[in-house]
Design a protein around this motif. Structure first.
Motif, PDB file in Angstrom:
ATOM      1  N   THR A 129       0.798  -1.221   0.000  1.00  0.00           N
ATOM      2  CA  THR A 129       0.000   0.000   0.000  1.00  0.00           C
ATOM      3  C   THR A 129       0.831   1.272   0.000  1.00  0.00           C
ATOM      4  O   THR A 129       0.302   2.356  -0.259  1.00  0.00           O
ATOM      5  N   THR A 130       2.137   1.163   0.277  1.00  0.00           N
ATOM      6  CA  THR A 130       3.017   2.337   0.209  1.00  0.00           C
ATOM      7  C   THR A 130       3.028   2.922  -1.191  1.00  0.00           C
ATOM      8  O   THR A 130       3.168   4.138  -1.366  1.00  0.00           O
ATOM      9  N   TRP A 131       2.850   2.081  -2.189  1.00  0.00           N
ATOM     10  CA  TRP A 131       3.006   2.509  -3.574  1.00  0.00           C
ATOM     11  C   TRP A 131       1.676   2.836  -4.236  1.00  0.00           C
ATOM     12  O   TRP A 131       1.625   3.099  -5.446  1.00  0.00           O
ATOM     13  N   TYR A 132       0.573   2.840  -3.441  1.00  0.00           N
ATOM     14  CA  TYR A 132      -0.730   3.213  -3.974  1.00  0.00           C
ATOM     15  C   TYR A 132      -0.775   4.730  -4.180  1.00  0.00           C
ATOM     16  O   TYR A 132      -0.688   5.505  -3.223  1.00  0.00           O
ATOM     17  N   GLU A 180      -0.301   6.588 -11.658  1.00  0.00           N
ATOM     18  CA  GLU A 180       0.831   6.040 -10.905  1.00  0.00           C
ATOM     19  C   GLU A 180       1.841   7.138 -10.606  1.00  0.00           C
ATOM     20  O   GLU A 180       2.066   8.047 -11.405  1.00  0.00           O
ATOM     21  N   ARG A 181       2.445   7.060  -9.442  1.00  0.00           N
ATOM     22  CA  ARG A 181       3.446   8.041  -9.054  1.00  0.00           C
ATOM     23  C   ARG A 181       4.694   7.885  -9.916  1.00  0.00           C
ATOM     24  O   ARG A 181       4.944   6.849 -10.519  1.00  0.00           O
ATOM     25  N   TYR A 232      12.870   2.823  -4.965  1.00  0.00           N
ATOM     26  CA  TYR A 232      12.941   3.653  -3.761  1.00  0.00           C
ATOM     27  C   TYR A 232      14.158   3.277  -2.928  1.00  0.00           C
ATOM     28  O   TYR A 232      14.881   4.154  -2.420  1.00  0.00           O
ATOM     29  N   LEU A 233      14.415   1.979  -2.777  1.00  0.00           N
ATOM     30  CA  LEU A 233      15.583   1.515  -2.035  1.00  0.00           C
ATOM     31  C   LEU A 233      16.860   2.073  -2.644  1.00  0.00           C
ATOM     32  O   LEU A 233      17.747   2.569  -1.927  1.00  0.00           O
TER      33      LEU A 233
END
Length: 366
Positions: free
Chosen positions: A147-150, A309-310, A320-321
């Protein structure tokens, strides 16, 4: 002329080195968590290179090697062997939740960054030990949630912060599916996902963590005043050792949250309702967002949004990592992946387990 040639060759070498350093060397610790398909099946960007996999179950590794086309030469029996042979810059943990501590205990003293799948740890004690090691050895320790990437969640928070629905008062977060066995997870995953020694609990841990993580983010890291939880076992034939139904209530000075974590939903879901003084924001999934503004007693005006989408690298856990490790993103303590956020998540989950066990509300220290 000779000086110009030397300068040109120097610039080329510098750019080549810079290009190489952009690619992050990643080692994988375990394959039994099926979220590993997210990484193995990821589109082939040049931002990461999987240099090794630590997985003693060679049959499982061979199955995935055939599915995704990687060489079994990448697979090692242990984390120690894999790290010694491949020198990864970061490790992604896809084993049991209980194994997260072992990964950090091995990686941190060697300066290797770690990303674990949600939740951060099996217990608050383990989480605090992991945090201590991460800080001592100055590594990044991130937690990955779907859900972080929603995109809807980030759009929702922007609209909430802008005051579109007024001051936050209530949040309802629902996550889950029909249950691990019913949806057909493989045996290697099922064996530990439904065992308290390796997962900590059942649905409470597996899906309650999403709500605790999102609520901590929405509340800018504020600790709840209290945690009250009720758990049930509605499928004892499928989940004999753990809960499969959990309801968690969080109270804050001027807000509250209801987290519904379940392995009994007939239809899989990850959605959130955020209520303010003037209206409601509904994140129905990762793409669809609705806003209702109150009119009169029970009337409202509704707008619907399809959220794009972001942008890279905040649309994907592994991009992101890379960005965090390379210093391209300075994460805030309240960020969804951040260690500080996820330490509080573990505090909430542990309080919820205690509340469910004792039948009493747990009050958290200020």
């Amino acid at each position: 002329m000779r000086n110009l040639l030397i300068l040109a060759l120097t610039l080329i070498s510098f750019n080549m080195l810079r290009g190489q350093s952009k690619t992050l060397k990643i080692g994988i610790a375990g394959l039994t968590h099926t979220h590993v398909h997210w990484l193995l099946g990821r589109e082939a960007f040049e931002d990461i290179e999987i240099v090794g996999i630590a997985e003693p179950d060679k049959a499982l590794a061979a199955r995935y090697a055939k599915q995704y086309g990687f060489s079994m030469e990448l697979v090692y029996d242990s984390l120690e062997e894999m790290v010694e042979a491949t020198s990864p810059e970061a490790i992604t943990a896809f084993g049991t939740i209980a194994a997260h501590l072992e990964v950090v205990e091995f990686a941190a003293p060697r300066g290797i960054h770690v990303m674990v799948e949600k939740p951060l740890a099996i217990s608050l004690k383990d989480a605090e030990r992991m945090a201590s090691l991460a800080r001592k050895y100055n590594i990044h320790l991130l937690t990955n949630y779907e859900t972080t990437w929603y995109a809807t969640h980030h759009e929702l928070k922007s609209r909430l912060d802008a005051g579109e629905i007024g001051a936050l008062r209530k949040v309802v977060i629902r996550d889950g599916h029909r249950g691990p066995k019913k949806i057909g997870v493989n045996k290697e995953f099922l064996e530990w996902l439904t065992h308290p020694e390796y997962n900590g609990a059942g649905a409470l841990m597996d899906f309650g963590c999403y709500g605790a993580n999102l609520m901590t983010w929405l509340m800018e890291g504020q600790r709840p005043l209290s945690v009250t939880a009720v758990t049930q076992q509605l499928q004892p034939e499928n989940n004999p050792l753990v809960d499969d139904e959990a309801m968690i209530i969080l109270t804050y000075p001027k807000a509250n949250a209801l987290i519904q974590a379940s392995w009994n939903w007939p239809i899989g879901r990850k959605d959130m309702e955020v209520y303010g003084l003037k209206g409601v924001l509904y994140a129905d999934n990762g793409k669809d967002l609705r806003k209702r503004i109150a009119e009169g007693y029970d009337g409202y005006q509704e707008e619907q949004f399809s959220v794009k989408e972001r942008a890279y690298p905040v649309n994907d856990p592994f991009a992101y990592l890379v960005a965090v490790v390379r210093g391209e993103i300075n994460r805030a303590p309240t960020d969804l992946s951040a260690l500080e956020n996820n330490l509080l998540v573990m505090e909430i989950l542990e309080a919820a387990m205690k509340s469910a066990r004792t039948g009493e509300t747990v009050h958290l220290p200020e």
